[in-house]
Design a protein around this motif. Structure first.
Motif, PDB file in Angstrom:
ATOM      1  N   GLU A 128       0.829  -1.212   0.000  1.00  0.00           N
ATOM      2  CA  GLU A 128       0.000   0.000   0.000  1.00  0.00           C
ATOM      3  C   GLU A 128       0.861   1.260   0.000  1.00  0.00           C
ATOM      4  O   GLU A 128       0.544   2.245  -0.662  1.00  0.00           O
ATOM      5  CB  GLU A 128      -0.925  -0.001   1.219  1.00  0.00           C
ATOM      6  CG  GLU A 128      -2.042  -1.022   1.170  1.00  0.00           C
ATOM      7  CD  GLU A 128      -1.539  -2.458   1.329  1.00  0.00           C
ATOM      8  OE1 GLU A 128      -0.445  -2.654   1.912  1.00  0.00           O
ATOM      9  OE2 GLU A 128      -2.235  -3.377   0.854  1.00  0.00           O
ATOM     10  N   ALA A 129       1.970   1.220   0.737  1.00  0.00           N
ATOM     11  CA  ALA A 129       2.848   2.404   0.810  1.00  0.00           C
ATOM     12  C   ALA A 129       3.779   2.504  -0.386  1.00  0.00           C
ATOM     13  O   ALA A 129       4.415   3.541  -0.601  1.00  0.00           O
ATOM     14  CB  ALA A 129       3.669   2.364   2.102  1.00  0.00           C
TER      15      ALA A 129
ATOM     16  N   ASP B 208       9.139  -1.052  -9.415  1.00  0.00           N
ATOM     17  CA  ASP B 208       8.843  -0.353 -10.663  1.00  0.00           C
ATOM     18  C   ASP B 208       7.706   0.654 -10.451  1.00  0.00           C
ATOM     19  O   ASP B 208       6.799   0.429  -9.653  1.00  0.00           O
ATOM     20  CB  ASP B 208       8.437  -1.387 -11.722  1.00  0.00           C
ATOM     21  CG  ASP B 208       8.263  -0.781 -13.093  1.00  0.00           C
ATOM     22  OD1 ASP B 208       7.143  -0.312 -13.385  1.00  0.00           O
ATOM     23  OD2 ASP B 208       9.224  -0.774 -13.861  1.00  0.00           O
ATOM     24  N   GLY B 209       7.758   1.756 -11.189  1.00  0.00           N
ATOM     25  CA  GLY B 209       6.750   2.801 -11.043  1.00  0.00           C
ATOM     26  C   GLY B 209       5.345   2.311 -11.313  1.00  0.00           C
ATOM     27  O   GLY B 209       4.393   2.684 -10.602  1.00  0.00           O
ATOM     28  N   VAL B 210       5.180   1.458 -12.305  1.00  0.00           N
ATOM     29  CA  VAL B 210       3.857   0.926 -12.639  1.00  0.00           C
ATOM     30  C   VAL B 210       3.360   0.001 -11.530  1.00  0.00           C
ATOM     31  O   VAL B 210       2.168  -0.016 -11.195  1.00  0.00           O
ATOM     32  CB  VAL B 210       3.909   0.190 -13.996  1.00  0.00           C
ATOM     33  CG1 VAL B 210       2.599  -0.521 -14.273  1.00  0.00           C
ATOM     34  CG2 VAL B 210       4.223   1.165 -15.121  1.00  0.00           C
ATOM     35  N   GLU B 211       4.274  -0.775 -10.934  1.00  0.00           N
ATOM     36  CA  GLU B 211       3.885  -1.657  -9.831  1.00  0.00           C
ATOM     37  C   GLU B 211       3.428  -0.853  -8.622  1.00  0.00           C
ATOM     38  O   GLU B 211       2.445  -1.201  -7.955  1.00  0.00           O
ATOM     39  CB  GLU B 211       5.066  -2.550  -9.448  1.00  0.00           C
ATOM     40  CG  GLU B 211       5.428  -3.572 -10.512  1.00  0.00           C
ATOM     41  CD  GLU B 211       6.653  -4.389 -10.169  1.00  0.00           C
ATOM     42  OE1 GLU B 211       6.617  -5.623 -10.322  1.00  0.00           O
ATOM     43  OE2 GLU B 211       7.659  -3.787  -9.743  1.00  0.00           O
ATOM     44  N   LYS B 212       4.136   0.222  -8.332  1.00  0.00           N
ATOM     45  CA  LYS B 212       3.750   1.063  -7.198  1.00  0.00           C
ATOM     46  C   LYS B 212       2.393   1.718  -7.434  1.00  0.00           C
ATOM     47  O   LYS B 212       1.574   1.847  -6.521  1.00  0.00           O
ATOM     48  CB  LYS B 212       4.811   2.142  -6.966  1.00  0.00           C
ATOM     49  CG  LYS B 212       6.150   1.603  -6.474  1.00  0.00           C
ATOM     50  CD  LYS B 212       7.157   2.723  -6.296  1.00  0.00           C
ATOM     51  CE  LYS B 212       8.494   2.188  -5.807  1.00  0.00           C
ATOM     52  NZ  LYS B 212       9.492   3.276  -5.630  1.00  0.00           N
ATOM     53  N   LYS B 213       2.156   2.110  -8.677  1.00  0.00           N
ATOM     54  CA  LYS B 213       0.886   2.762  -9.005  1.00  0.00           C
ATOM     55  C   LYS B 213      -0.290   1.808  -8.842  1.00  0.00           C
ATOM     56  O   LYS B 213      -1.323   2.163  -8.246  1.00  0.00           O
ATOM     57  CB  LYS B 213       0.949   3.291 -10.442  1.00  0.00           C
ATOM     58  CG  LYS B 213      -0.371   3.853 -10.954  1.00  0.00           C
ATOM     59  CD  LYS B 213      -0.258   4.236 -12.424  1.00  0.00           C
ATOM     60  CE  LYS B 213      -1.610   4.656 -12.983  1.00  0.00           C
ATOM     61  NZ  LYS B 213      -1.522   4.977 -14.439  1.00  0.00           N
ATOM     62  N   HIS B 214      -0.140   0.591  -9.364  1.00  0.00           N
ATOM     63  CA  HIS B 214      -1.266  -0.353  -9.355  1.00  0.00           C
ATOM     64  C   HIS B 214      -1.312  -1.224  -8.102  1.00  0.00           C
ATOM     65  O   HIS B 214      -2.296  -1.912  -7.866  1.00  0.00           O
ATOM     66  CB  HIS B 214      -1.210  -1.238 -10.595  1.00  0.00           C
ATOM     67  CG  HIS B 214      -1.523  -0.508 -11.865  1.00  0.00           C
ATOM     68  ND1 HIS B 214      -2.803  -0.176 -12.227  1.00  0.00           N
ATOM     69  CD2 HIS B 214      -0.719  -0.036 -12.847  1.00  0.00           C
ATOM     70  CE1 HIS B 214      -2.776   0.459 -13.386  1.00  0.00           C
ATOM     71  NE2 HIS B 214      -1.527   0.565 -13.792  1.00  0.00           N
TER      72      HIS B 214
END
Length: 692
Positions: free
Chosen positions: A43-44, A52-58
């Motif tokens: 969640e954080a 990866d940026g996409v992993e953090k976003k989703h």
């Protein structure tokens, strides 16, 4: 990080349904093993695995990631993998180098589609496995239900090692079934002994009996002792369990809470106890010189060899090639030979990857996993060895992509940049590929699902600052004829000097071969059309078949016969006869009952028995013809059908919705068939509107 020998290494892949808690489990293990000072959370967006940026976003995993954990004197190479089937290629790459697996199951959600797929992967690669039930701190979690469902699916080999202890709805401890002892977590994170709760004895006796049966089956001596009512010591049970877990006849079930870091100490200890080191596994390659087998078997004393199982491409850092050492000991600046590409290179530095971070090491022993950087022409699936002892290893079987969309760069000037970026991503993701469709003047991108391709578009925007537009692909229809026509066309122009004159009489009829555009014959008698103009006539036909007169699709399956015509000694030319033939064919096709042909696919759908009616009903709606229905293992059936390509758009998404993800499909081109009248009329209208 220090160097570890083969016997002190465990290569473990985390598998399971999306959202079951794999990344959270990996994060907790990283924290408890000392790899991190503080545990992050999905969640954080601060976990080691999902960097990866996409992993953090989703907030879900897209790529496999490696976490080298030190537990006592053992190194656990933990491979965290995505749970959603859109990224199955990452899972398949990780499984190809794992020596064992932890299948993660949510105690709240229970057995899911991803659980069964994880199990099947372990069966395919003969991986020992432990099942770890997460979310035990949640009231709705039911460990008992998970056990019952697992035993219903996989029988007596399911062996719970622990039972949860709850007090006032709180997950406070566990019963160790092997020891028959209960333990409670204390405020410092340690454990205190406690009495086994009365309500646990029934399950304790039942599950312990399963363990004792498994112990008995490891030898005739133990079997005799078991039937004679003899008891086994804890050491005897653990030794028998190790044999049974490694050969897959017993699958331990453990449990814990990722958020409170409970159960991970025991999990990591049991990974070391029960899972095999690489040197207990077999690994065979081929000597390309002699074509003889090379039994590498992760033996450090044999000639050095390694295998590239994953490629990572960073637009700023460059490329990392993740490797598993299959034999020998790899050292910095070793000279290694790539037999598949017939080139020898100095490998330079050796790295250990921890998520996105790289750390140099001096050497890697057989069975260990690491990475190389900037080795020329090195790709996933390549084998490295020495020129004196060349070895090649089988490439992993990666799922073939069947979902495709049309794509283009948002800015026309970005076309070349987009292609280069997609090539880099495709080196990382073997389930991604692109190809051109000249018939429809479109570029196609293939992936596992629409969600997969949409995520690729996000990665392009995030990493490469490029916008890729995705659209419904056009179907590669064709045009042909059913009848015969006889046409005459005279191309005549006078412009002051030399004019243009070409005159042909031709017949057009079906050739009987829909795999080639046209067949050309000449039956000219008496030289009415000189032979030197025959090639020009054929060229005119070749140009015309690229775009048919009905809807602008390529023409196939036509026989064109030139039987008469005339010429002018001054004004006739190759260009004139080329034009005459092209226009004759246009008129001849329109007069010979032209029709549209549509591509037909041979489709196979593997689906659970209870979903078979939904799948077949959906195929009927898509103009599919079911050809056969064959049962396969595990309560599944294979539906074989013939389906128009136009009906395959979004099929994977729809199939997942129909079956809750418990189905797979594949297809290949079969043939071209005449379009139904309504489909043909619709296509002609669409093309007319596009050209208006």
């Amino acid at each position: 990080m220090r160097v570890f020998t083969s016997d002190k290494i465990r290569n473990v892949v985390l598998l399971g349904h999306g959202g079951s808690g794999k990344t959270s489990l990996a994060e907790s293990m990283a924290y408890l093993s000392g790899l991190k000072d503080k545990a992050g959370s999905v969640e954080a967006g601060n976990t080691i695995s999902d960097y990866d940026g996409v992993e953090k976003k989703h907030k879900f995993s897209v790529h496999l990631s490696l976490l080298p954990l030190i537990w006592g004197e053992t190194k656990i190479n933990l491979l965290d993998t995505p749970g959603y089937p859109d990224f199955v290629g990452e899972v398949e790459e990780a499984v190809s180098v794992a020596d064992a697996a932890v299948i993660v199951v949510s105690g709240k959600n229970g057995i899911e589609v991803g659980t069964r797929k994880a199990w099947n992967l372990c069966e395919k690669y003969h991986l020992p496995r432990i099942i770890f039930v997460t979310d035990m701190d949640i009231d709705e979690a039911s460990y008992r239900q998970v056990i019952e469902d697992l035993q219903a699916l996989y029988g007596k080999k399911i062996a719970p090692f622990h039972l949860p202890i709850r007090e006032n709805g709180q997950f406070v401890g566990y019963v160790n079934i092997i020891q028959q002892k209960a333990k409670r977590w204390n405020a410092t994170g340690g454990i205190d002994k406690m009495d086994v709760p009365d309500y646990s004895y029934e399950n304790l006796d039942q599950f312990r009996e399963v363990l004792l049966e498994a112990v008995a089956e490891t030898s005739e001596t133990y079997m005799d002792r078991y039937f004679n009512g003899d008891t086994f010591s804890e050491d005897e049970i653990r030794q028998a369990m190790r044999v049974s877990v490694i050969d897959g006849s017993v699958v331990p079930v453990m449990m814990g809470s990722n958020l409170s870091h409970r159960g991970m100490y025991t999990l990591m200890a049991d990974i070391v106890k029960y899972f095999p080191s690489p040197d207990r596994r077999s690994c065979v390659g081929i000597d390309p010189k002699t074509n003889e087998a090379f039994e590498a078997d992760y033996d450090f004393s044999k000639p050095k060899s390694a295998y590239v199982f994953k490629t990572l491409v960073d637009p700023f850092v460059g490329q990392y090639s993740m490797i598993k050492v299959n034999s020998g000991v790899l050292k910095t600046d070793d000279l290694l030979y790539n037999a598949g590409r017939d080139r020898e290179d100095k490998i330079g530095k050796i790295y250990l990857l921890t998520g996105s971070k790289a750390q140099e090491v001096s050497e890697l022993h057989a069975g260990d996993i690491g990475a190389l950087s900037r080795v020329a022409d090195l790709s996933t699936g390549d084998s490295l060895s020495t020129r004196a002892h060349p070895v090649t290893y089988l490439r992993p079987v990666i799922s073939k992509p069947y979902c495709y969309l049309a794509y283009q760069a948002e800015k026309s000037g970005d076309d070349d940049k987009l292609q280069q970026a997609l090539q880099k991503i495709a080196r990382e993701d073997l389930t991604l590929r692109t190809q051109g469709d000249p018939a429809n003047h479109q570029s196609l991108i293939y992936g596992i699902s629409r969600a997969h391709l949409e995520l690729i578009a996000e990665i392009l925007a995030d990493k490469y600052k490029l916008t890729m537009l995705l659209d419904k692909p056009l179907v590669a229809y064709r045009e042909t004829i059913l009848g015969k026509s006889d046409v005459e066309y005279k191309h005549k122009k006078q412009t002051g000097g030399h004019g243009q004159y070409g005159h042909v009489k031709m017949t057009f009829e079906p050739s009987g071969d829909l795999s080639v555009p046209f067949v050309f014959e000449e039956k000219v008698v008496g030289g009415s059309v000189p032979k030197n103009y025959f090639p020009a006539v054929e060229k005119g036909l070749a140009e015309r078949v690229l775009e048919g007169p009905l809807a602008g699709y390529p023409i196939y399956g036509v026989k064109a016969t030139l039987y008469d015509g005339s010429y002018h000694p001054v004004d006739s030319s190759e260009a004139a006869f080329k034009t005459a033939a092209s226009m004759a064919m246009k008129e001849g096709i329109l007069q010979a009952k032209p029709i549209l042909l549509e591509p037909i696919a041979s489709l196979e759908v593997t689906v659970a028995d209870e979903r078979i009616g939904d799948v077949m009903g959906d195929l009927n709606k898509r103009r599919g013809r079911v050809m056969s229905l064959d049962p396969v293992e595990g309560g599944y059936q294979v539906v074989r059908a013939e389906v128009p390509y136009s009906a395959l758009y979004e099929y994977g998404t729809n199939l997942r919705s129909l079956t809750s993800g418990d189905a797979s499909y594949c297809y290949e081109f079969l043939r071209y068939d005449p379009c139904p009248a309504d489909v043909q009329e619709a296509q002609i209208s669409i093309r007319s509107a596009q050209n208006a």
